[in-house]
Motif scaffolding. Structure first.
Motif, PDB file in Angstrom:
ATOM      1  N   MET A   1      52.311  57.906  74.353  1.00 44.27           N
ATOM      2  CA  MET A   1      52.700  56.517  74.601  1.00 44.27           C
ATOM      3  C   MET A   1      51.448  55.655  74.778  1.00 44.27           C
ATOM      4  O   MET A   1      50.554  56.017  75.522  1.00 44.27           O
ATOM      5  N   GLU A   2      51.416  54.516  74.072  1.00 45.59           N
ATOM      6  CA  GLU A   2      50.217  53.673  74.210  1.00 45.59           C
ATOM      7  C   GLU A   2      50.230  52.932  75.550  1.00 45.59           C
ATOM      8  O   GLU A   2      51.279  52.651  76.128  1.00 45.59           O
ATOM      9  N   ARG A   3      49.018  52.669  76.027  1.00 45.17           N
ATOM     10  CA  ARG A   3      48.843  52.016  77.316  1.00 45.17           C
ATOM     11  C   ARG A   3      47.899  50.830  77.113  1.00 45.17           C
ATOM     12  O   ARG A   3      46.886  50.955  76.410  1.00 45.17           O
ATOM     13  N   PHE A   4      48.210  49.687  77.728  1.00 41.78           N
ATOM     14  CA  PHE A   4      47.340  48.509  77.637  1.00 41.78           C
ATOM     15  C   PHE A   4      46.279  48.608  78.731  1.00 41.78           C
ATOM     16  O   PHE A   4      46.595  48.871  79.894  1.00 41.78           O
ATOM     17  N   GLU A   5      45.010  48.391  78.354  1.00 43.03           N
ATOM     18  CA  GLU A   5      43.931  48.696  79.309  1.00 43.03           C
ATOM     19  C   GLU A   5      43.252  47.469  79.921  1.00 43.03           C
ATOM     20  O   GLU A   5      42.473  47.598  80.851  1.00 43.03           O
ATOM     21  N   LYS A   6      43.521  46.270  79.401  1.00 40.66           N
ATOM     22  CA  LYS A   6      42.762  45.112  79.921  1.00 40.66           C
ATOM     23  C   LYS A   6      43.415  44.532  81.185  1.00 40.66           C
ATOM     24  O   LYS A   6      44.637  44.547  81.310  1.00 40.66           O
ATOM     25  N   PRO A   7      42.592  43.998  82.106  1.00 36.54           N
ATOM     26  CA  PRO A   7      43.166  43.372  83.308  1.00 36.54           C
ATOM     27  C   PRO A   7      43.787  42.001  82.989  1.00 36.54           C
ATOM     28  O   PRO A   7      43.287  41.276  82.127  1.00 36.54           O
ATOM     29  N   PHE A   8      44.854  41.668  83.700  1.00 35.10           N
ATOM     30  CA  PHE A   8      45.544  40.388  83.489  1.00 35.10           C
ATOM     31  C   PHE A   8      44.902  39.241  84.279  1.00 35.10           C
ATOM     32  O   PHE A   8      45.360  38.104  84.182  1.00 35.10           O
ATOM     33  N   THR A   9      43.895  39.545  85.060  1.00 35.46           N
ATOM     34  CA  THR A   9      43.298  38.512  85.921  1.00 35.46           C
ATOM     35  C   THR A   9      41.845  38.228  85.551  1.00 35.46           C
ATOM     36  O   THR A   9      41.154  37.533  86.274  1.00 35.46           O
ATOM     37  N   ARG A  10      41.376  38.747  84.421  1.00 40.54           N
ATOM     38  CA  ARG A  10      39.982  38.539  84.023  1.00 40.54           C
ATOM     39  C   ARG A  10      39.821  37.198  83.318  1.00 40.54           C
ATOM     40  O   ARG A  10      40.547  36.892  82.378  1.00 40.54           O
ATOM     41  N   GLN A  11      38.856  36.389  83.800  1.00 41.35           N
ATOM     42  CA  GLN A  11      38.590  35.089  83.187  1.00 41.35           C
ATOM     43  C   GLN A  11      37.501  35.209  82.143  1.00 41.35           C
ATOM     44  O   GLN A  11      36.703  36.142  82.175  1.00 41.35           O
ATOM     45  N   GLU A  12      37.440  34.222  81.268  1.00 38.83           N
ATOM     46  CA  GLU A  12      36.278  34.101  80.395  1.00 38.83           C
ATOM     47  C   GLU A  12      35.093  33.650  81.248  1.00 38.83           C
ATOM     48  O   GLU A  12      35.273  32.987  82.270  1.00 38.83           O
ATOM     49  N   PRO A  13      33.856  33.984  80.813  1.00 43.34           N
ATOM     50  CA  PRO A  13      32.697  33.489  81.565  1.00 43.34           C
ATOM     51  C   PRO A  13      32.620  31.958  81.498  1.00 43.34           C
ATOM     52  O   PRO A  13      33.164  31.343  80.585  1.00 43.34           O
ATOM     53  N   ILE A  14      31.915  31.377  82.463  1.00 39.82           N
ATOM     54  CA  ILE A  14      31.614  29.947  82.407  1.00 39.82           C
ATOM     55  C   ILE A  14      30.649  29.738  81.232  1.00 39.82           C
ATOM     56  O   ILE A  14      29.692  30.498  81.076  1.00 39.82           O
ATOM     57  N   PRO A  15      30.890  28.727  80.361  1.00 37.16           N
ATOM     58  CA  PRO A  15      30.018  28.530  79.190  1.00 37.16           C
ATOM     59  C   PRO A  15      28.555  28.308  79.589  1.00 37.16           C
ATOM     60  O   PRO A  15      28.268  27.752  80.653  1.00 37.16           O
ATOM     61  N   GLU A  16      27.646  28.732  78.705  1.00 41.16           N
ATOM     62  CA  GLU A  16      26.212  28.672  79.020  1.00 41.16           C
ATOM     63  C   GLU A  16      25.734  27.251  79.313  1.00 41.16           C
ATOM     64  O   GLU A  16      24.903  27.037  80.190  1.00 41.16           O
ATOM     65  N   ASP A  17      26.265  26.256  78.600  1.00 43.55           N
ATOM     66  CA  ASP A  17      25.809  24.880  78.865  1.00 43.55           C
ATOM     67  C   ASP A  17      26.285  24.421  80.250  1.00 43.55           C
ATOM     68  O   ASP A  17      25.598  23.651  80.936  1.00 43.55           O
ATOM     69  N   ALA A  18      27.446  24.929  80.688  1.00 38.83           N
ATOM     70  CA  ALA A  18      27.923  24.597  82.032  1.00 38.83           C
ATOM     71  C   ALA A  18      27.058  25.270  83.088  1.00 38.83           C
ATOM     72  O   ALA A  18      26.732  24.675  84.124  1.00 38.83           O
ATOM     73  N   ILE A  19      26.649  26.517  82.807  1.00 39.00           N
ATOM     74  CA  ILE A  19      25.756  27.219  83.739  1.00 39.00           C
ATOM     75  C   ILE A  19      24.428  26.466  83.847  1.00 39.00           C
ATOM     76  O   ILE A  19      23.907  26.246  84.949  1.00 39.00           O
ATOM     77  N   ALA A  20      23.903  26.013  82.711  1.00 35.13           N
ATOM     78  CA  ALA A  20      22.634  25.266  82.715  1.00 35.13           C
ATOM     79  C   ALA A  20      22.780  23.981  83.530  1.00 35.13           C
ATOM     80  O   ALA A  20      21.882  23.613  84.308  1.00 35.13           O
ATOM     81  N   ALA A  21      23.923  23.301  83.387  1.00 33.33           N
ATOM     82  CA  ALA A  21      24.144  22.056  84.141  1.00 33.33           C
ATOM     83  C   ALA A  21      24.218  22.354  85.642  1.00 33.33           C
ATOM     84  O   ALA A  21      23.690  21.591  86.463  1.00 33.33           O
ATOM     85  N   ALA A  22      24.839  23.474  85.990  1.00 39.96           N
ATOM     86  CA  ALA A  22      24.942  23.849  87.400  1.00 39.96           C
ATOM     87  C   ALA A  22      23.563  24.183  87.970  1.00 39.96           C
ATOM     88  O   ALA A  22      23.234  23.798  89.101  1.00 39.96           O
ATOM     89  N   VAL A  23      22.751  24.872  87.174  1.00 36.59           N
ATOM     90  CA  VAL A  23      21.401  25.220  87.634  1.00 36.59           C
ATOM     91  C   VAL A  23      20.590  23.939  87.860  1.00 36.59           C
ATOM     92  O   VAL A  23      19.866  23.809  88.859  1.00 36.59           O
ATOM     93  N   ALA A  24      20.754  22.955  86.971  1.00 31.63           N
ATOM     94  CA  ALA A  24      20.025  21.685  87.135  1.00 31.63           C
ATOM     95  C   ALA A  24      20.440  20.992  88.428  1.00 31.63           C
ATOM     96  O   ALA A  24      19.593  20.443  89.148  1.00 31.63           O
ATOM     97  N   VAL A  25      21.728  21.029  88.745  1.00 29.13           N
ATOM     98  CA  VAL A  25      22.195  20.436  90.010  1.00 29.13           C
ATOM     99  C   VAL A  25      21.546  21.156  91.182  1.00 29.13           C
ATOM    100  O   VAL A  25      21.031  20.521  92.115  1.00 29.13           O
ATOM    101  N   MET A  26      21.521  22.475  91.126  1.00 26.93           N
ATOM    102  CA  MET A  26      20.941  23.233  92.248  1.00 26.93           C
ATOM    103  C   MET A  26      19.451  22.948  92.388  1.00 26.93           C
ATOM    104  O   MET A  26      18.941  22.817  93.491  1.00 26.93           O
TER     105      MET A  26
END
Ligand SMILES: *Cc1c(COP(=O)(O)O)cnc(C)c1O
Length: 389
Positions: A1-26
């Motif tokens: 029987m096949e089994r689904f292995e991925k979690p249902f609560t995993r988000q995509e990463p924050i986009p790199e340009d958003a990370i760069a903007a956050a680093v600039a704020v910090m």
């Protein structure tokens, strides 16, 4: 029987340009919205107002704060009855109850939207309706707005699940006097916590800017009404701090720019799941009205025989497929039913209870691809055949 292995609560990463903007704020050290100039929060307010075609936007600390702020701005206070959905999640009745106000619960239809007949029957009991577009299902907004107008009810929309959605071409959140959105991780934009409020009403906007805490720098809101409007409210509006900060706005702006693409990605996954679930025995999909432009970030099914749901849910869980069941006797995870809200006066809601008894709910994370959706659908069909046929 096949089994689904991925979690249902995993988000995509924050986009790199958003990370760069956050680093600039910090790097700047200027994390407070009224200390930053130019401000990421003010820019986000202007951009979100434009995206929803609203005159004003106020960025705040959470979706729950947005709803409380909207109700306070409308003058809702202790003891006041407020109409709201019997089928929604705890932040909605919570926002009402936290003001000392009293939720008056309105039944849900089999299509998972507010029951307009029950709304009409209860309309004389309250002056405000906090309408939750729960799980992204949108009621007939023309009919709902006409009913509210006829009954003198002010409409506030909870759009936690409908950011990017529309009814008859008009964005969700723009049918009522005030629209409230969430940018909490499990909604359509992800800043961990966060909220956005939109309105065309300059007085309400000014009150909400003042209320969320502006230290007399209110003119720096990204869509600030004129000083003459603030002058009417600034001396008499209490401060209930709940501003959004620069860091969150910095990561939200690049996400907002991509929202339309993300909506398409959600909807392609939703359509794959819906097609795959359609002929599962004992289960029915929820029809989506023509006028509704939805965001398929979750999907619901109705089981014809609620008594057999626990076996089906357990069978799916054994194979890695997570369902939330709104008919469960105890609240768990993100599900909750009105009988679990101990801070709300108990109310008889037989139609809602009948709908919730068989209601199954699945999150559709963007970390799933179309093959994942096909596999989930296969497992669901097999388990339905085993437990619900
Ligand atoms: C998540 C959610 C909200 C807002 O919640 P916050 O976590 O406070 O941002 C409002 N309504 C519904 C239906 C929700 O699911």
């Amino acid at each position: 029987m096949e089994r689904f292995e991925k979690p249902f609560t995993r988000q995509e990463p924050i986009p790199e340009d958003a990370i760069a903007a956050a680093v600039a704020v910090m790097r700047s050290g200027a994390l407070h919205r009224y200390g930053a100039d130019p401000s990421e929060v003010a820019a986000l307010e202007a951009e979100f107002a434009a995206a929803t075609d609203a005159a004003h936007c106020v960025a705040v600390a959470s979706g729950g704060y947005a709803m409380g702020c909207a109700l306070r701005a409308l003058g809702v206070g202790p003891g006041d009855p407020v109409l709201t959905n019997a089928f929604t999640l705890a932040p909605v009745p919570g926002a009402i109850a936290a003001l000392g106000a009293r939720p008056v619960l309105v039944e849900v239809t089999e299509g998972l939207v507010l029951d307009l007949d029950d709304l009409a029957a209860k309309a004389d009991r309250a002056k405000v309706l906090l309408l939750s577009h729960m799980r992204g299902h949108i009621a007939d907004m023309e009919a709902l707005v006409a009913l509210c107008a006829a009954k003198g009810i002010t409409l506030v929309e909870d759009c936690a699940h409908t950011m990017g959605a529309a009814w008859a071409g008009r964005p969700s959140g723009r049918w009522g006097r005030i629209g409230c959105f969430s940018t909490q991780t499990y909604k359509h934009l992800n800043s961990g916590e966060g909220g956005l409020i939109v309105t065309d009403d300059a007085d309400l906007a000014a009150k909400m800017v003042l209320m969320s805490g502006s230290y007399m720098l209110y003119a720096r809101n990204g869509t600030a009404p004129p000083e003459t409007v603030f002058a009417r409210h600034k001396a008499v509006t209490p401060n209930v701090s709940g501003r959004m900060d620069e860091l969150r706005a910095a990561i939200l702006r690049p996400q907002l720019a991509r929202l339309a693409d993300q909506v398409e990605r959600w909807n392609s996954r939703y359509r794959a799941l819906e097609a795959g679930f359609r002929d599962a025995p004992g289960l029915a999909t929820i029809p989506r009205p023509q006028a509704e432009a939805y965001v398929g970030s979750s999907i619901q099914l109705r089981a014809r025989d609620p008594g057999r749901v626990p076996g089906f849910v357990a069978g799916c869980a054994d194979r890695g497929v997570d369902w939330k069941w709104f008919g469960a006797p105890q609240a768990h995870g993100f599900t909750s039913a009105h009988r679990h809200w101990g801070y709300v006066d108990p109310q008889a809601l037989p139609r809602t209870d009948a709908v919730l008894a068989g209601l199954l709910d699945m999150r559709v994370p963007l970390t799933f691809d179309l093959d994942d959706c096909a596999q989930i659908a296969r497992i669901v069909r097999e388990e339905a055949a085993a437990h619900l046929a």
